[in-house]
Design an enzyme around this catalytic site. Structure first.
Site, PDB file in Angstrom:
ATOM      1  N   CYS A 178       0.853  -1.201   0.000  1.00 32.35           N
ATOM      2  CA  CYS A 178       0.000   0.000   0.000  1.00 32.35           C
ATOM      3  C   CYS A 178       0.885   1.246   0.000  1.00 32.35           C
ATOM      4  O   CYS A 178       0.612   2.222  -0.718  1.00 32.35           O
ATOM      5  CB  CYS A 178      -0.918   0.024   1.224  1.00 32.35           C
ATOM      6  SG  CYS A 178      -2.388  -1.014   1.080  1.00 32.35           S
ATOM      7  N   HIS A 195      -0.296  -9.658  -5.296  1.00 35.62           N
ATOM      8  CA  HIS A 195       0.563  -9.196  -6.384  1.00 35.62           C
ATOM      9  C   HIS A 195       0.778 -10.325  -7.370  1.00 35.62           C
ATOM     10  O   HIS A 195       0.741 -11.494  -6.999  1.00 35.62           O
ATOM     11  CB  HIS A 195       1.915  -8.699  -5.845  1.00 35.62           C
ATOM     12  CG  HIS A 195       2.571  -9.652  -4.887  1.00 35.62           C
ATOM     13  ND1 HIS A 195       2.186  -9.737  -3.567  1.00 35.62           N
ATOM     14  CD2 HIS A 195       3.557 -10.553  -5.061  1.00 35.62           C
ATOM     15  CE1 HIS A 195       2.922 -10.657  -2.951  1.00 35.62           C
ATOM     16  NE2 HIS A 195       3.764 -11.180  -3.842  1.00 35.62           N
ATOM     17  N   HIS A 223       3.635 -11.710  -9.971  1.00 35.45           N
ATOM     18  CA  HIS A 223       5.022 -11.617 -10.439  1.00 35.45           C
ATOM     19  C   HIS A 223       5.010 -11.745 -11.962  1.00 35.45           C
ATOM     20  O   HIS A 223       4.330 -12.618 -12.513  1.00 35.45           O
ATOM     21  CB  HIS A 223       5.872 -12.762  -9.880  1.00 35.45           C
ATOM     22  CG  HIS A 223       6.029 -12.756  -8.397  1.00 35.45           C
ATOM     23  ND1 HIS A 223       7.175 -12.314  -7.778  1.00 35.45           N
ATOM     24  CD2 HIS A 223       5.204 -13.159  -7.402  1.00 35.45           C
ATOM     25  CE1 HIS A 223       7.042 -12.448  -6.456  1.00 35.45           C
ATOM     26  NE2 HIS A 223       5.866 -12.963  -6.205  1.00 35.45           N
TER      27      HIS A 223
HETATM   28  P1  AMP Z   1       5.843 -13.123  -2.432  1.00 37.04           P
HETATM   29  O1  AMP Z   1       6.900 -13.948  -1.760  1.00 37.04           O
HETATM   30  O2  AMP Z   1       5.139 -13.816  -3.557  1.00 37.04           O
HETATM   31  O3  AMP Z   1       4.903 -12.523  -1.409  1.00 37.04           O
HETATM   32  O4  AMP Z   1       6.603 -11.945  -3.153  1.00 37.04           O
HETATM   33  C1  AMP Z   1       6.955 -10.752  -2.522  1.00 37.04           C
HETATM   34  C2  AMP Z   1       7.977 -10.109  -3.411  1.00 37.04           C
HETATM   35  O5  AMP Z   1       8.115  -8.763  -3.019  1.00 37.04           O
HETATM   36  C3  AMP Z   1       9.381 -10.745  -3.325  1.00 37.04           C
HETATM   37  O6  AMP Z   1       9.776 -11.209  -4.605  1.00 37.04           O
HETATM   38  C4  AMP Z   1      10.260  -9.598  -2.818  1.00 37.04           C
HETATM   39  O7  AMP Z   1      11.543  -9.595  -3.401  1.00 37.04           O
HETATM   40  C5  AMP Z   1       9.450  -8.376  -3.230  1.00 37.04           C
HETATM   41  N1  AMP Z   1       9.687  -7.184  -2.430  1.00 37.04           N
HETATM   42  C6  AMP Z   1       9.693  -7.078  -1.068  1.00 37.04           C
HETATM   43  N2  AMP Z   1       9.913  -5.804  -0.700  1.00 37.04           N
HETATM   44  C7  AMP Z   1      10.049  -5.084  -1.849  1.00 37.04           C
HETATM   45  C8  AMP Z   1      10.306  -3.703  -2.131  1.00 37.04           C
HETATM   46  N3  AMP Z   1      10.454  -2.794  -1.160  1.00 37.04           N
HETATM   47  N4  AMP Z   1      10.401  -3.317  -3.426  1.00 37.04           N
HETATM   48  C9  AMP Z   1      10.238  -4.220  -4.421  1.00 37.04           C
HETATM   49  N5  AMP Z   1       9.986  -5.520  -4.217  1.00 37.04           N
HETATM   50  C10 AMP Z   1       9.892  -5.962  -2.954  1.00 37.04           C
HETATM   51 ZN    ZN Z   2      -1.801  -3.241   1.122  1.00 34.06          ZN
END
Ligand code: AMP
Ligand code: ZN
Length: 113
Positions: free
Chosen positions: A7, A99, A101
């Protein structure tokens, strides 16, 4: 949602490398890339995961997929790409703001899990 990392990223309160945005979605590069190109797309509105989003607003979930494909095109992933949505604990979802990917830019592994 208070205290939610994604967010805050969507609101511009935490910096990110933007690749796309519109009224409903924000897309940015993953901080820990798992492929040559690795972006994330999030809805601006907070939903914990895809199970919740698809139940509460299926039209937005569908639009998110369409927009993910548009982002992949804009990132130049002409040779293909992979969309992954980790949902819940067994999938190791680490950020509880849904999200997708977007992975590509090279031939990806056969293994998906
Ligand atoms: P998930 O494990 O599917 O919840 O993916 C979360 C993703 O968010 C991971 O691939 C992290 O590398 C990415 N992530 C976490 N913090 C950040 C951030 N500040 N900016 C960009 N990506 C992030
Ligand atoms: Zn959120």
């Amino acid at each position: 949602m208070n205290g939610c990392l994604f967010c805050k990223i969507a609101a511009g309160e935490i910096p990110s490398t933007k690749v796309y945005e519109d009224e409903k979605f924000y897309s940015f590069l993953d901080i820990n890339p798992q492929a040559k190109v690795h972006a994330l797309i999030i809805p601006r509105e907070h939903y914990a995961d895809m199970a919740e989003l698809s139940k509460k607003d299926p039209a937005l979930a569908g639009k998110m997929l369409k927009t993910a494909c548009l982002v992949a095109e804009q990132l130049g992933l002409k040779n293909g790409f992979r969309l992954i949505t980790n949902t819940g604990a067994d999938a190791r979802q680490s950020v509880r703001h849904t999200h997708v990917h977007i992975l590509g830019g090279e031939e990806l592994s056969d293994r998906m899990g």
